[in-house]
Write an enzyme that holds these catalytic residues in place. Structure first.
Site, short mmCIF file in Angstrom:
data_model
loop_
_atom_site.label_atom_id
_atom_site.label_comp_id
_atom_site.label_asym_id
_atom_site.label_seq_id
_atom_site.Cartn_x
_atom_site.Cartn_y
_atom_site.Cartn_z
N HIS A 84 -6.90 -5.61 2.41
CA HIS A 84 -5.75 -5.05 3.11
C HIS A 84 -5.21 -6.10 4.07
O HIS A 84 -5.94 -6.54 4.98
CB HIS A 84 -6.17 -3.83 3.95
CG HIS A 84 -6.76 -2.69 3.18
ND1 HIS A 84 -6.06 -1.55 2.90
CD2 HIS A 84 -8.00 -2.50 2.64
CE1 HIS A 84 -6.83 -0.70 2.23
NE2 HIS A 84 -8.01 -1.26 2.07
N ASP A 137 0.85 -1.19 0.00
CA ASP A 137 0.00 0.00 0.00
C ASP A 137 0.89 1.24 0.00
O ASP A 137 1.88 1.31 0.73
CB ASP A 137 -0.93 -0.01 1.22
CG ASP A 137 -2.07 0.98 1.07
OD1 ASP A 137 -3.23 0.54 0.94
OD2 ASP A 137 -1.81 2.21 1.08
N ASN A 172 -12.92 -3.08 2.42
CA ASN A 172 -13.88 -2.00 2.60
C ASN A 172 -14.85 -2.01 1.43
O ASN A 172 -14.45 -2.25 0.29
CB ASN A 172 -13.16 -0.65 2.66
CG ASN A 172 -12.24 -0.54 3.87
OD1 ASN A 172 -12.57 -1.04 4.95
ND2 ASN A 172 -11.10 0.10 3.70
N HIS A 193 -10.27 -5.27 -3.26
CA HIS A 193 -8.93 -5.42 -2.67
C HIS A 193 -9.05 -5.75 -1.20
O HIS A 193 -9.99 -5.32 -0.53
CB HIS A 193 -8.08 -4.17 -2.87
CG HIS A 193 -8.72 -2.90 -2.39
ND1 HIS A 193 -9.69 -2.24 -3.11
CD2 HIS A 193 -8.55 -2.18 -1.25
CE1 HIS A 193 -10.08 -1.16 -2.44
NE2 HIS A 193 -9.41 -1.10 -1.30
P1 AMP Z 1 -9.71 1.54 0.28
O1 AMP Z 1 -9.82 2.82 1.06
O2 AMP Z 1 -10.10 0.33 1.05
O3 AMP Z 1 -10.40 1.65 -1.06
O4 AMP Z 1 -8.16 1.33 0.01
C1 AMP Z 1 -7.48 1.84 -1.09
C2 AMP Z 1 -6.02 1.75 -0.74
O5 AMP Z 1 -5.27 1.90 -1.91
C3 AMP Z 1 -5.55 2.84 0.23
O6 AMP Z 1 -5.04 2.24 1.41
C4 AMP Z 1 -4.49 3.59 -0.56
O7 AMP Z 1 -3.39 4.00 0.24
C5 AMP Z 1 -4.08 2.54 -1.58
N1 AMP Z 1 -3.52 3.08 -2.81
C6 AMP Z 1 -4.00 4.10 -3.57
N2 AMP Z 1 -3.22 4.28 -4.66
C7 AMP Z 1 -2.24 3.36 -4.59
C8 AMP Z 1 -1.11 3.05 -5.41
N3 AMP Z 1 -0.85 3.71 -6.56
N4 AMP Z 1 -0.29 2.04 -5.03
C9 AMP Z 1 -0.53 1.37 -3.89
N5 AMP Z 1 -1.58 1.60 -3.07
C10 AMP Z 1 -2.42 2.59 -3.41
#
Ligand code: AMP
Ligand code: ZN
Length: 112
Positions: A100, A29, A85, A98
């Site tokens: 986490h 992340d 989420n 996705h």
């Molecule tokens: P969510 O809030 O559950 O949709 O999680 C999306 C996650 O994607 C967040 O924790 C962000 O930090 C992560 N994220 C966004 N852009 C990128 C990226 N380019 N590379 C890696 N993680 C990312």
């Protein structure tokens, strides 16, 4: 399709890849919330857990096993968490399913 994680899958956007198979990708992340914070995603786009159907059953199993394996590889023997989420109330910002994988510290026990 204009999807951030699909672009990571096809290499248009770089990522710190930690695992890849035919159907699953895992990468760090970009904004880690714990010492270990890895995102595990299916390569085939689906918006989130609210759009899952029978066709996704196999890849969800593989994601669970990938989480277990990555937890082991990252020394998370004291415990870890796997979270997805969903939608606005769930705090989902990227509309590509996705999970986490979080660990490496005592995680906040307050889930909501
Ligand atoms: P969510 O809030 O559950 O949709 O999680 C999306 C996650 O994607 C967040 O924790 C962000 O930090 C992560 N994220 C966004 N852009 C990128 C990226 N380019 N590379 C890696 N993680 C990312
Ligand atoms: Zn996507």
């Amino acid at each position: 399709m204009d999807c951030l994680f699909c672009k990571i899958i096809n290499g248009e956007i770089p990522s710190s890849k930690v695992y890849e198979s035919e159907n699953v990708l895992a990468f760090k992340d970009i904004n880690p919330m714990a010492p270990v914070h890895i995102l595990i995603i299916p390569k085939k786009h689906t918006d989130g857990a609210n759009t899952l159907d029978e066709s996704n059953v196999g890849v969800i199993s593989e994601i669970m096993l990938t989480a277990r394996k990555l937890a082991e590889e990252n020394g998370l023997e004291d415990g870890w968490r796997l979270v997805t989420n969903v939608g606005e109330h769930g705090g989902q910002t990227v509309k590509h399913l996705h999970f986490h994988l979080l660990g490496g510290k005592k995680l906040n026990t307050e889930l909501a």
